[in-house]
Design a protein around this motif. Structure first.
Motif, PDB file in Angstrom:
ATOM      1  N   SER A 110       9.639  -3.841  -8.990  1.00 48.91           N
ATOM      2  CA  SER A 110       8.342  -3.191  -8.838  1.00 48.91           C
ATOM      3  C   SER A 110       8.485  -1.820  -8.203  1.00 48.91           C
ATOM      4  O   SER A 110       9.420  -1.556  -7.450  1.00 48.91           O
ATOM      5  CB  SER A 110       7.400  -4.047  -7.983  1.00 48.91           C
ATOM      6  OG  SER A 110       7.898  -4.138  -6.664  1.00 48.91           O
ATOM      7  N   VAL A 111       7.543  -0.945  -8.550  1.00 47.24           N
ATOM      8  CA  VAL A 111       7.403   0.351  -7.908  1.00 47.24           C
ATOM      9  C   VAL A 111       6.017   0.362  -7.268  1.00 47.24           C
ATOM     10  O   VAL A 111       5.021   0.061  -7.932  1.00 47.24           O
ATOM     11  CB  VAL A 111       7.517   1.517  -8.917  1.00 47.24           C
ATOM     12  CG1 VAL A 111       7.225   2.852  -8.243  1.00 47.24           C
ATOM     13  CG2 VAL A 111       8.897   1.533  -9.552  1.00 47.24           C
ATOM     14  N   THR A 112       5.955   0.661  -5.979  1.00 45.39           N
ATOM     15  CA  THR A 112       4.685   0.746  -5.269  1.00 45.39           C
ATOM     16  C   THR A 112       4.551   2.104  -4.593  1.00 45.39           C
ATOM     17  O   THR A 112       5.549   2.753  -4.275  1.00 45.39           O
ATOM     18  CB  THR A 112       4.540  -0.351  -4.191  1.00 45.39           C
ATOM     19  OG1 THR A 112       5.607  -0.223  -3.252  1.00 45.39           O
ATOM     20  CG2 THR A 112       4.558  -1.741  -4.787  1.00 45.39           C
ATOM     21  N   VAL A 113       3.308   2.515  -4.390  1.00 41.90           N
ATOM     22  CA  VAL A 113       3.001   3.733  -3.639  1.00 41.90           C
ATOM     23  C   VAL A 113       2.017   3.376  -2.550  1.00 41.90           C
ATOM     24  O   VAL A 113       1.239   2.434  -2.683  1.00 41.90           O
ATOM     25  CB  VAL A 113       2.421   4.842  -4.551  1.00 41.90           C
ATOM     26  CG1 VAL A 113       3.455   5.311  -5.565  1.00 41.90           C
ATOM     27  CG2 VAL A 113       1.153   4.389  -5.255  1.00 41.90           C
ATOM     28  N   THR A 114       2.066   4.121  -1.461  1.00 44.81           N
ATOM     29  CA  THR A 114       1.141   3.904  -0.349  1.00 44.81           C
ATOM     30  C   THR A 114       0.518   5.238   0.013  1.00 44.81           C
ATOM     31  O   THR A 114       1.232   6.184   0.347  1.00 44.81           O
ATOM     32  CB  THR A 114       1.856   3.311   0.876  1.00 44.81           C
ATOM     33  OG1 THR A 114       2.509   2.098   0.474  1.00 44.81           O
ATOM     34  CG2 THR A 114       0.875   3.001   1.990  1.00 44.81           C
ATOM     35  N   GLY A 115      -0.790   5.307  -0.080  1.00 47.82           N
ATOM     36  CA  GLY A 115      -1.500   6.541   0.211  1.00 47.82           C
ATOM     37  C   GLY A 115      -1.789   6.706   1.695  1.00 47.82           C
ATOM     38  O   GLY A 115      -1.091   6.174   2.556  1.00 47.82           O
TER      39      GLY A 115
END
Length: 133
Positions: A110-115
């Motif tokens: 998985s690839v995740t981003v956190t704003g």
């Protein structure tokens, strides 16, 4: 609130055991990790590589990040392994706490981003993947 990741443009694929290129856009408005892409590694005997580029910026351009990940993975029997190469580009001039991540849980990559809390952030994620089958 989080908008689901949207694939932009065509997904370029070249058959099983070849390669795949995909691009996604996602908008975050808080500091909750957001999954942009997942891939389940099929049955045993598969090895592959990933090259992931992530760029993100706030709506006003005051905050920005850029990352690249280069990794290899394999599934040998029931369990998969992931090895992320050191030395990938990490451009985080604003020292944001939330950063993009490439991870493996069970047999799913998985690839995740956190704003950032109370900030509209737009992310662009490009993934190039190839596999032995």
């Amino acid at each position: 609130a989080i908008n689901a990741a949207t694939m932009v443009g065509p997904s370029l694929m070249q058959g099983p055991g070849q390669w795949e290129l995909q691009q996604y856009k996602v908008t975050t408005t808080d500091a909750t990790p957001t999954a942009v892409w997942t891939h389940t590694i099929p049955a045993a005997g598969v090895a592959g590589t990933l090259y992931v580029k992530v760029a993100g910026s706030s709506a006003d351009g005051a905050l920005a990040q850029g990352y690249t990940f280069t990794a290899g993975y394999r599934r040998n029997g029931g369990a998969s392994t992931l090895s992320i190469a050191a030395g990938g580009l990490a451009w985080n001039p604003d020292a944001m706490a939330g950063v993009p991540a490439l991870a493996l849980a069970t047999n799913t990559l998985s690839v995740t981003v956190t704003g950032v809390a109370a900030t509209t952030f737009t992310w662009d994620v490009c993934i190039w993947r190839n596999a032995s089958k």
